[in-house]
Write a protein that holds these residues in place. Structure first.
Motif, PDB file in Angstrom:
ATOM      1  N   SER A  63      -1.499  -7.008  11.331  1.00  0.00           N
ATOM      2  CA  SER A  63      -1.844  -6.485  12.666  1.00  0.00           C
ATOM      3  C   SER A  63      -1.032  -7.178  13.751  1.00  0.00           C
ATOM      4  O   SER A  63      -1.571  -7.700  14.743  1.00  0.00           O
ATOM      5  CB  SER A  63      -3.341  -6.656  12.932  1.00  0.00           C
ATOM      6  OG  SER A  63      -4.110  -5.958  11.972  1.00  0.00           O
ATOM      7  N   ALA A  94       2.983   2.945  11.786  1.00  0.00           N
ATOM      8  CA  ALA A  94       1.717   2.253  12.016  1.00  0.00           C
ATOM      9  C   ALA A  94       0.926   2.084  10.726  1.00  0.00           C
ATOM     10  O   ALA A  94       0.245   1.067  10.525  1.00  0.00           O
ATOM     11  CB  ALA A  94       0.884   3.005  13.048  1.00  0.00           C
ATOM     12  N   GLU A  95       1.013   3.079   9.839  1.00  0.00           N
ATOM     13  CA  GLU A  95       0.264   3.014   8.584  1.00  0.00           C
ATOM     14  C   GLU A  95       1.132   2.564   7.409  1.00  0.00           C
ATOM     15  O   GLU A  95       0.618   2.385   6.298  1.00  0.00           O
ATOM     16  CB  GLU A  95      -0.339   4.385   8.282  1.00  0.00           C
ATOM     17  CG  GLU A  95      -1.368   4.842   9.301  1.00  0.00           C
ATOM     18  CD  GLU A  95      -2.550   3.894   9.376  1.00  0.00           C
ATOM     19  OE1 GLU A  95      -2.966   3.367   8.318  1.00  0.00           O
ATOM     20  OE2 GLU A  95      -3.050   3.649  10.491  1.00  0.00           O
ATOM     21  N   ALA A  96       2.433   2.376   7.658  1.00  0.00           N
ATOM     22  CA  ALA A  96       3.376   1.979   6.604  1.00  0.00           C
ATOM     23  C   ALA A  96       3.292   2.930   5.405  1.00  0.00           C
ATOM     24  O   ALA A  96       3.162   2.515   4.255  1.00  0.00           O
ATOM     25  CB  ALA A  96       3.133   0.534   6.166  1.00  0.00           C
ATOM     26  N   THR A  97       3.393   4.237   5.713  1.00  0.00           N
ATOM     27  CA  THR A  97       3.363   5.257   4.669  1.00  0.00           C
ATOM     28  C   THR A  97       4.493   6.257   4.913  1.00  0.00           C
ATOM     29  O   THR A  97       5.117   6.272   5.983  1.00  0.00           O
ATOM     30  CB  THR A  97       2.024   6.012   4.650  1.00  0.00           C
ATOM     31  OG1 THR A  97       1.825   6.643   5.922  1.00  0.00           O
ATOM     32  CG2 THR A  97       0.859   5.068   4.354  1.00  0.00           C
ATOM     33  N   SER A 143       7.218  -3.146  -0.277  1.00  0.00           N
ATOM     34  CA  SER A 143       5.773  -3.164  -0.056  1.00  0.00           C
ATOM     35  C   SER A 143       5.099  -4.416  -0.595  1.00  0.00           C
ATOM     36  O   SER A 143       3.887  -4.580  -0.446  1.00  0.00           O
ATOM     37  CB  SER A 143       5.134  -1.942  -0.726  1.00  0.00           C
ATOM     38  OG  SER A 143       5.357  -1.978  -2.132  1.00  0.00           O
ATOM     39  N   LYS A 150       1.550  -3.905   9.494  1.00  0.00           N
ATOM     40  CA  LYS A 150       0.269  -3.308   9.129  1.00  0.00           C
ATOM     41  C   LYS A 150      -0.660  -4.350   8.512  1.00  0.00           C
ATOM     42  O   LYS A 150      -1.837  -4.455   8.907  1.00  0.00           O
ATOM     43  CB  LYS A 150       0.519  -2.174   8.129  1.00  0.00           C
ATOM     44  CG  LYS A 150      -0.727  -1.621   7.448  1.00  0.00           C
ATOM     45  CD  LYS A 150      -1.619  -0.861   8.389  1.00  0.00           C
ATOM     46  CE  LYS A 150      -2.760  -0.194   7.630  1.00  0.00           C
ATOM     47  NZ  LYS A 150      -3.699   0.506   8.519  1.00  0.00           N
ATOM     48  N   GLN A 151      -0.161  -5.149   7.594  1.00  0.00           N
ATOM     49  CA  GLN A 151      -0.979  -6.119   6.868  1.00  0.00           C
ATOM     50  C   GLN A 151      -1.583  -7.165   7.807  1.00  0.00           C
ATOM     51  O   GLN A 151      -2.750  -7.531   7.683  1.00  0.00           O
ATOM     52  CB  GLN A 151      -0.119  -6.812   5.809  1.00  0.00           C
ATOM     53  CG  GLN A 151      -0.795  -7.940   5.052  1.00  0.00           C
ATOM     54  CD  GLN A 151      -1.513  -7.467   3.806  1.00  0.00           C
ATOM     55  OE1 GLN A 151      -1.510  -6.273   3.507  1.00  0.00           O
ATOM     56  NE2 GLN A 151      -2.122  -8.393   3.101  1.00  0.00           N
ATOM     57  N   TYR A 197       5.346  -3.019   6.562  1.00  0.00           N
ATOM     58  CA  TYR A 197       4.188  -3.417   5.758  1.00  0.00           C
ATOM     59  C   TYR A 197       3.553  -4.686   6.309  1.00  0.00           C
ATOM     60  O   TYR A 197       2.325  -4.811   6.352  1.00  0.00           O
ATOM     61  CB  TYR A 197       4.604  -3.620   4.299  1.00  0.00           C
ATOM     62  CG  TYR A 197       4.923  -2.338   3.581  1.00  0.00           C
ATOM     63  CD1 TYR A 197       3.911  -1.477   3.175  1.00  0.00           C
ATOM     64  CD2 TYR A 197       6.237  -1.981   3.300  1.00  0.00           C
ATOM     65  CE1 TYR A 197       4.197  -0.287   2.514  1.00  0.00           C
ATOM     66  CE2 TYR A 197       6.537  -0.806   2.638  1.00  0.00           C
ATOM     67  CZ  TYR A 197       5.509   0.038   2.247  1.00  0.00           C
ATOM     68  OH  TYR A 197       5.802   1.207   1.588  1.00  0.00           O
ATOM     69  N   ASN A 201       5.317   7.046   8.685  1.00  0.00           N
ATOM     70  CA  ASN A 201       4.298   6.676   9.655  1.00  0.00           C
ATOM     71  C   ASN A 201       4.320   5.157   9.734  1.00  0.00           C
ATOM     72  O   ASN A 201       3.762   4.463   8.884  1.00  0.00           O
ATOM     73  CB  ASN A 201       2.919   7.169   9.206  1.00  0.00           C
ATOM     74  CG  ASN A 201       1.824   6.842  10.205  1.00  0.00           C
ATOM     75  OD1 ASN A 201       1.863   5.826  10.893  1.00  0.00           O
ATOM     76  ND2 ASN A 201       0.814   7.709  10.279  1.00  0.00           N
ATOM     77  N   THR A 251       0.826  -1.209   0.000  1.00  0.00           N
ATOM     78  CA  THR A 251       0.000   0.000   0.000  1.00  0.00           C
ATOM     79  C   THR A 251       0.856   1.253   0.000  1.00  0.00           C
ATOM     80  O   THR A 251       0.484   2.272   0.543  1.00  0.00           O
ATOM     81  CB  THR A 251      -0.904  -0.012   1.242  1.00  0.00           C
ATOM     82  OG1 THR A 251      -0.090  -0.108   2.406  1.00  0.00           O
ATOM     83  CG2 THR A 251      -1.884  -1.179   1.192  1.00  0.00           C
TER      84      THR A 251
END
Length: 620
Positions: free
Chosen positions: A596, A545-548, A369, A593-594, A590, A543, A7
């Motif tokens: 959890s 936690a959001e992998a961004t 990713s 996040k994917q 990633y 970020n 993502t």
């Protein structure tokens, strides 16, 4: 059907400069192209399919056809049931299955009589039937590395079917002008568990490649015998081949050893000349660690400790010692080569740099990713980060330490076997950790500030200098070489942090040195060099936690003309460029996040992807 697609923020460039390149079009309009390379192609020169004994033992059931389909952008179903697909197709691929035991696992799994007649064969066959691939694969690899496999796995009966399948698949998928499927293999030399593998790449089509079988390490563990086999192939077929040494961090000092592998004699003129002839490239980064530099060897380089694997050799039968390190890493190998240039007028370690995956899943083109792991059991799931990659008495490598690396960029005139292979021979290549940033480097004596901004700077580069992989020779006394360096970010990736010039040289006393110069960097209005010439960190927008991340820092393009301030016309030297991106999420972020999951504090969640260009050598 499950899908594993990253993502990452997709930030598309809105303008294309002369640095940007595309696939060669079937038809051309306008004036004819120049005679120098203007196209950049990305690919993976080292991937394994189920034909490799270890890959199959780890669970891979995908063959060459699936690997090519995946590389070309199609979907395939992985070992764990994921629908696997690259975000962007590759331009070329080398399927480099291990020659020793080509297709042998299929015989082992089927329990053919000559295999299960041996106690080891019966045991491994039963382990496979029970689903204990981990134990079976570890025992098979150790037995092979220690030379105790009880079968002859070099016969045509064993090698022939797999080699025929490899060639046939490459011929089916090779599409000149659009996708290049190289024919190749990996020679799997493991003396005492020390990895000195070579990937062999043919320039040729199947009609020549099928005339000989791949050379196996069971026939000889000595690279000098591999070179003889390649010479015999060329004489018999009229074809051409080259060999790419495997990332040397598991060689325990053998990759750039200063003695021959078998006789332990000092390198002589014949050896250095032959090695230079057959090995124009070196695999600098891959899944099992980055091999550009080591912090022990380069203590003043703040970026040297990148994805370092330095516990031991391939089967972890021997622990790493510091005296081995100078003979394992690309930068140190390049420095050692200067000694032989001085002694013989030939540099055996005058290699260009490439990156590869060494994936054993049939899935090339690693991405942070969208990372599918080293082997089938390390494909995506919630626990792969904590599943050990290798456990032994000398240490443990955990799953999270795998590296989502790498790729090779090649500057060539066309996307064909001949054009790409010729570019590899002249070392007009660079290694990346997976990013597809665009880089051009030229060295010469007459470049001036502002040349990097010219619309025809590539033409100027070739007319007034040499590209990456080339040589400079002494000009007028008192002159220092100049370099055009230009880099543009991956259009689907992160901004650039900085470009650095890495110099190595041999002084008049014979001592070897290195220095890393920050030559151009982003956000230059606010980031200034200190008294040591160091540029402060670029910052971090990740970020976790959001992998961004955001491209609010860094620059999309960096370019400069740089002149060596410490040049001596009497000293041998090499120069290569390292380009770093701003921090981005690592594959572990990633995954967190994917799936959890919360990983341990020791697990890195960010990375700074990078590229290493082939050097330009100064030879007085």
């Amino acid at each position: 059907m499950r899908t594993f697609v990253g993502t990452a923020l997709l930030s598309i460039m809105t303008s294309i400069s002369l640095l940007a390149t595309a696939h060669a079009a079937e038809k051309r309009y306008g004036p004819p192209p120049p005679d120098h390379p203007v196209h950049l192609y990305f690919g993976d020169p080292h991937v394994h399919t189920r034909i490799s004994l270890d890959a199959a033992a780890w669970g891979n059931r995908l063959g060459p056809d699936e690997a090519y389909r995946f590389a070309r952008g199609e979907e395939v179903t992985s070992f764990k049931g994921w629908t696997a697909k690259l975000r962007r197709p590759l331009d070329f691929l080398v399927i480099a299955d291990h020659t020793d035991g080509y297709g042998f696992f299929q015989q082992l799994e089927a329990g053919v009589p000559f295999v299960v007649a041996k106690p080891e064969g019966r045991r491994w066959h039963e382990l496979i039937k029970e689903g204990d691939l981990r134990t079976a694969s570890d025992e098979i690899i150790k037995s092979f590395s220690q030379g105790t496999l009880p079968w002859d796995i070099t016969s045509r009966e064993v090698l022939g079917p797999g080699w025929e399948e490899t060639i046939a698949a490459a011929e089916r998928h090779n599409d000149p002008g659009h996708f290049t499927a190289f024919i190749g293999y990996e020679w799997t030399s493991l003396p005492n568990g020390n990895n000195v593998h070579r990937v062999v790449v043919y320039r040729d089509d199947g009609d020549k490649a099928k005339q000989t079988l791949p050379f196996t390490s069971t026939e000889s563990q000595d690279p000098e015998d591999l070179w003889k086999a390649l010479e015999a192939y060329e004489k018999k077929t009229g074809g051409k081949a080259l060999a790419i040494p495997h990332n040397g961090n598991w060689s325990n000092g053998l990759m750039f050893a200063e003695t021959t592998q078998t006789t332990k004699k000092s390198l002589d003129e014949s050896y250095v000349t032959t090695r230079k002839r057959w090995e124009p490239l070196y695999e600098t980064t891959q899944i099992k660690g980055d091999g550009e530099a080591h912090p022990f060897l380069s203590p003043d380089d703040e970026f040297a400790d990148y994805e370092t694997w330095d516990i031991g050799n391939l089967d972890y039968s021997q622990a790493k010692t510091k005296d081995m390190l100078p003979h394992e890493y690309a930068r140190s190998g390049l420095k050692l080569g200067l000694k032989y240039q001085e002694k013989f007028g030939v540099n055996p370690f005058q290699f260009g740099l490439v990156g590869a995956g060494d994936s054993h899943t049939s899935l090339p083109g690693q991405e942070e990713s969208n990372y599918f792991g080293k082997h089938s059991s390390s494909e995506p799931d919630a626990d792969r980060w904590k599943t050990p990659f290798r456990v032994s008495k000398i240490g443990t490598t955990q799953g999270w330490q795998e590296v989502a690396s790498g790729l090779t960029g090649i500057w060539a005139t066309a996307n064909t076997r001949a054009a790409l292979w010729d570019a590899m021979m002249r070392r007009e290549t660079y290694a990346t950790t997976g990013t597809r940033m665009t880089i051009r480097v030229f060295g010469g004596w007459n470049f001036e500030p502002g040349d990097e901004d010219r619309s025809d700077f590539v033409q100027v580069g070739y007319e007034k200098g040499v590209p990456m992989g080339g040589e400079l020779h002494r000009e007028e006394e008192g002159r220092s070489p100049t370099f055009i360096v230009a880099a543009m970010r991956d259009p689907m990736g992160a901004n650039l942090d900085r470009a650095q010039m890495v110099k190595g040289w041999r002084d008049r006393a014979g001592d070897l040195h290195e220095k890393v110069y920050d030559i151009v960097w982003s956000d230059a209005e606010t980031r200034k060099q200190d008294v040591r010439g160091k540029v402060p960190p670029v910052g971090n927008t990740v970020n976790v936690a959001e992998a961004t991340w955001t491209n609010s820092i860094g620059d999309a393009q960096l370019a400069t003309v740089w002149q060596d301030p410490d040049f001596s016309s009497t000293e041998q030297a090499f120069y290569y460029v390292r380009v770093l991106e701003i921090p981005t999420p690592r594959w572990t972020a990633y995954d967190a996040k994917q799936f959890s999951v919360t990983m341990g504090k020791e697990v890195p969640m960010t990375t700074q992807e990078r590229a290493y260009t082939s050097p330009i050598w100064y030879v007085p």
